[in-house]
Design a protein around this motif. Structure first.
Motif, short mmCIF file in Angstrom:
data_model
loop_
_atom_site.label_atom_id
_atom_site.label_comp_id
_atom_site.label_asym_id
_atom_site.label_seq_id
_atom_site.Cartn_x
_atom_site.Cartn_y
_atom_site.Cartn_z
N GLU C 70 -33.95 -13.46 -16.11
CA GLU C 70 -34.25 -13.51 -14.67
C GLU C 70 -33.29 -14.45 -13.94
O GLU C 70 -32.74 -14.12 -12.88
CB GLU C 70 -35.68 -14.02 -14.51
CG GLU C 70 -36.33 -13.68 -13.20
CD GLU C 70 -36.74 -12.22 -13.16
OE1 GLU C 70 -36.35 -11.54 -12.19
OE2 GLU C 70 -37.42 -11.77 -14.12
N ARG C 73 -29.90 -13.05 -13.78
CA ARG C 73 -29.85 -11.92 -12.86
C ARG C 73 -29.50 -12.40 -11.44
O ARG C 73 -28.73 -11.76 -10.72
CB ARG C 73 -31.20 -11.20 -12.86
CG ARG C 73 -31.20 -9.89 -12.09
CD ARG C 73 -32.48 -9.09 -12.38
NE ARG C 73 -32.70 -9.01 -13.83
CZ ARG C 73 -33.91 -9.05 -14.42
NH1 ARG C 73 -34.99 -9.15 -13.68
NH2 ARG C 73 -34.01 -8.99 -15.72
N ASN C 76 -25.90 -12.89 -11.21
CA ASN C 76 -25.18 -11.62 -11.19
C ASN C 76 -25.12 -10.99 -9.80
O ASN C 76 -24.18 -10.25 -9.49
CB ASN C 76 -25.82 -10.63 -12.18
CG ASN C 76 -25.33 -10.85 -13.60
OD1 ASN C 76 -24.24 -11.42 -13.80
ND2 ASN C 76 -26.11 -10.43 -14.57
N GLU C 134 -28.41 -9.00 -19.10
CA GLU C 134 -27.79 -9.68 -17.96
C GLU C 134 -26.39 -10.16 -18.29
O GLU C 134 -25.48 -10.09 -17.45
CB GLU C 134 -28.66 -10.84 -17.50
CG GLU C 134 -29.99 -10.41 -16.89
CD GLU C 134 -29.82 -9.39 -15.77
OE1 GLU C 134 -28.88 -9.53 -14.95
OE2 GLU C 134 -30.62 -8.43 -15.72
#
Lengths: 197, 197, 197, 197
Positions: C70, C73, C76, C134
Motif C-alpha cells: 500500500e 503504491r 508509484n 508494487e
DNA sequence: GATGAATGAGCTTTCATTCAT
DNA sequence: AATGAATGAAAGCTCATTCAT
C-alpha cells in the motif's frame, strides 16, 4: 400446543442427526458443534434440548431401542410359528442394518463400548428394555407353545443379540463377501436349530 | 542381547497394562499419562516403545488375538468330536472372560467400536487373524468329518464370535444373574445344535 | 453486523500481537499460549479466529505484505523521477523498520526462514504478492520511461528486497554503528546507480 | 595423535551432516536424534562432540563462514580489477548455492532467523567474521585503488550480502525462471555500478 | 428460543539432555 | 568412546459447556 409440537419435532431431528454422526464417527469423535452444524443450529440452542452430550446419547439409545422393539412387537402378535418368527426377526434386523444402518451401528459402536456414558441413567439395560422385552415375549411364547426348548432366557437372548450384532459388525468391517440379506436364511435356521425343542 | 530382551519384556508389560486400562475405561477415556503412571514410567519413554496411542491399541489387539488363537489351536489338535471341541472353545472363552476379562472386553469395547483407531493398520480384520484362523480351521475340519453342516463360513463364525461376545457383554453389564461359567453348557449346546449336520 | 465488525477487529488485534511476538522471538519460540496471554484471551478462543499456528503465520505475512505494498503504491502514483521514487521506497522501508520494526523483521526472521510453515498456502510467494506487485510496477514504469536499464525483473527485485532486508538484518544484529535512516542516502544512490540506464 | 585426528574427522562429519539437515528442514524441525541417526551414531555420543544443539549450530556457522571466506580470500589476492573481483565473488557465491546449497541456505534459514540460538556465543557477527573480513578487505582495496567510491562499509556490505542472499532465497522459493548462474552477469554488473567511482 | 464467542482443562506428542551401562 | 533408554516440561490443539446478547 403448537410450540410443544414444534419443540418435539426439533428434538427428534436432533436425535436422528446425532444418531447418524455418532454411528458413523463414534461418540468421542463426534462433537457437539458437529451436530449443531449439520442441523444448522447453534450449539447453545442445542443445549436447550439436551442438557449434555451424555444425556443426548442416552435418549438416542432409548429411541433406537423403541423403534426396533416396535417392529418386533408386530411379529410377536402374528399367528405364525416360532420358526417363522425367528425368520422375520432376523429379516427385520438385517433389513434395518441395510436401510438404516445407523441404528444398529449405534448399538455396536456407541452403546456397547462407552460404558461411562450410559452408567448414570441406563443402568442394567433399562435404556434398551424396549428391544429386550419383545425378545423376551417372543421367547416365552415359543417356549409355552412347546416350539422352543425351555432354557435360561439370557442364553437365548445372547444368541439373538450377539449373533445378529456380530454379523452386522462383520458387514461393517467389509469382510462379508455377500450382502447382509444373503445370510438371513442361514442365520435364522441356525438360531432356530439352536433353540428348538 | 540382554538389552533387547529387557526391551521386549517392557514392551509386553506396556501392552498388558494398556490392555487393562483400555478395557476398563475405554480407549478415549484412557490417557497416555494414565498408562505411563500405572507403569511408573515417563510418558516420553512410553513413546520409545509405541509410536502412537493408535499403534499401541493395534498391537494390543494383535497380541490378544494371538493369545486366544493359541488356546483354540490346542483344541483343534485334540482328537475329540466337534461337539466336544465346541464345548472346549466356549469353556476357554468364558474362563478367559472370568480370569482375564480384559482380553475379551478389549475385543468388545475397544476393537469393535473404535473403527477409526484400527482403520489404518488393521484393515479387514488382519489384526485378529490369529483368532479367526483357528475358528476357521475348527469349522473346516468339522465339516470335512461330516459332523457339522456345510454352510457359509461367516454364518458360522458370526455365531461363535457374536454369541460369545454377547454373553460376555451381558456379564459386563451386570445383567446376568449367574456367573458366566453357568452358561457354558447351554451355549455350547446351542452352538452345536445350530451347526450340526 | 456489529458482531462481524467486532470479530474482524479482534482478528486484526490477534494478527498484530502475533506479529510482534513472532518477530521478536521467532516462530518456534513463540507459543500460542504466549499470544493468547498477551491478548488476555483464552487459547481456545484464539483458535476460533485462526485454525492453526501456521495459518496465523500465513495471514500475518499477507497482512504485512499488503500494508507495505500500500505504501509503495502511493509512491508509484507520484509524478516524480525513478531516482526520487527509489529514494522514497528506501525511506519508507527504513522508516518502517524503525517505527514498526516487527513488520520488516517478520519478513526476515519468520517468512524467509520457516519454509515448512508457508509451504502449504503461500506457494510461490502468493502471500507476498502485495509487495512484489508494487515493486514490479515501479520497475516496469521506470524502464518504460527510459530511466532504468531494461533487465530481468528478478535481478532488480532481488536487489531491492535483499539489500533493504540485509540492512535491517544488520541493524537487528546491532552491528550498524549508525541509525538506520543514516543509510538512506547511500543505499538509494547505490540502487539507482545499479539500475539506471 | 591418531586419536585426536579421528575425533576431529568425526567432528567435521557431524558438522556437515547437521549442516545439511538444518538447512533442509530448519533448526527447530531438525532433532538431535535425526542428526545422530543419519550419522549412524548414538545421541549420547554426539554429545561427546558438541555439548548442546545451540553450540553445534554455532560451530556450523563458523565453519561455513570460514569456507566461504577462504574462497573470497583467493579472489582478493588476485591481480585483477575490482569489477572482475565482483564478478568472481558473485560467481563463487552462486556456484556454491548450486553445488553446496546447504551452506548458503544455512545462512538464510538458520543463522538469519534463530537469533536466540546465536545470541550467546556469536554476538555481533563474530561467528561470520571469516566471510565479512574478506568482503571488507576487498572493499578497502578497491576504494584505495580508486575503483570504488568511498562510502560507509556497511552500505556496501549490505549490498553484497543482502543481494546475493536474496537471489538464493528467490531460487529456493522456486520463483526464478532461470538457473541461478544465469543471473551472474546482471547481478555483478549491478553491484559494480552501485559501488563504482 | 436462539446465537456463537469465550473458557480452560485436558489431550497426544515431541525432544534436548542425561546417565547407567 | 559409545550406547540408547529414560526423563519431563512444554507444545499445539480440542471441545463440552456457559452466558451475555
Amino acid at each position: 400446543m403448537k410450540m410443544k409440537e414444534k419443540k418435539a419435532l426439533k428434538r427428534e431431528s436432533i436425535i436422528q442427526t446425532a444418531l447418524q454422526l455418532f454411528s458413523a464417527n463414534g461418540f468421542h469423535k463426534t462433537t457437539i458443534p458437529d451436530i449443531a452444524a449439520k442441523l444448522h443450529m447453534s450449539v447453545g440452542n442445542l443445549y436447550n434440548y439436551f442438557s449434555s452430550k451424555d444425556i443426548l446419547a442416552q435418549e438416542i439409545i432409548k429411541y433406537t431401542s423403541e423403534v426396533l422393539g416396535e417392529k418386533i412387537r408386530v411379529v410377536n402378535t402374528m399367528d405364525i410359528s416360532a420358526k417363522e418368527k425367528i425368520y422375520k426377526i432376523v429379516e427385520i434386523y438385517f433389513r434395518m442394518a441395510k436401510d438404516k444402518p445407523e441404528m444398529i451401528e449405534y448399538f455396536l459402536r456407541v452403546y456397547l463400548s462407552n460404558r461411562e456414558v450410559f452408567n448414570d441413567g441406563c443402568e442394567g439395560m433399562v435404556c434398551v428394555s424396549g428391544f429386550i422385552t419383545e425378545i423376551m415375549i417372543f421367547f416365552d411364547d415359543a417356549v409355552a407353545s412347546g416350539e422352543l426348548r425351555n432354557q435360561d432366557f439370557f442364553s437365548a437372548f445372547g444368541l439373538f443379540m450377539g449373533y445378529l450384532g456380530g454379523m452386522v459388525f462383520l458387514k461393517g468391517e467389509g469382510v462379508l463377501p455377500k450382502g447382509i440379506e444373503y445370510y438371513i436364511d442361514d442365520i435364522s435356521r441356525n438360531i432356530y436349530n439352536a433353540l428348538k425343542n
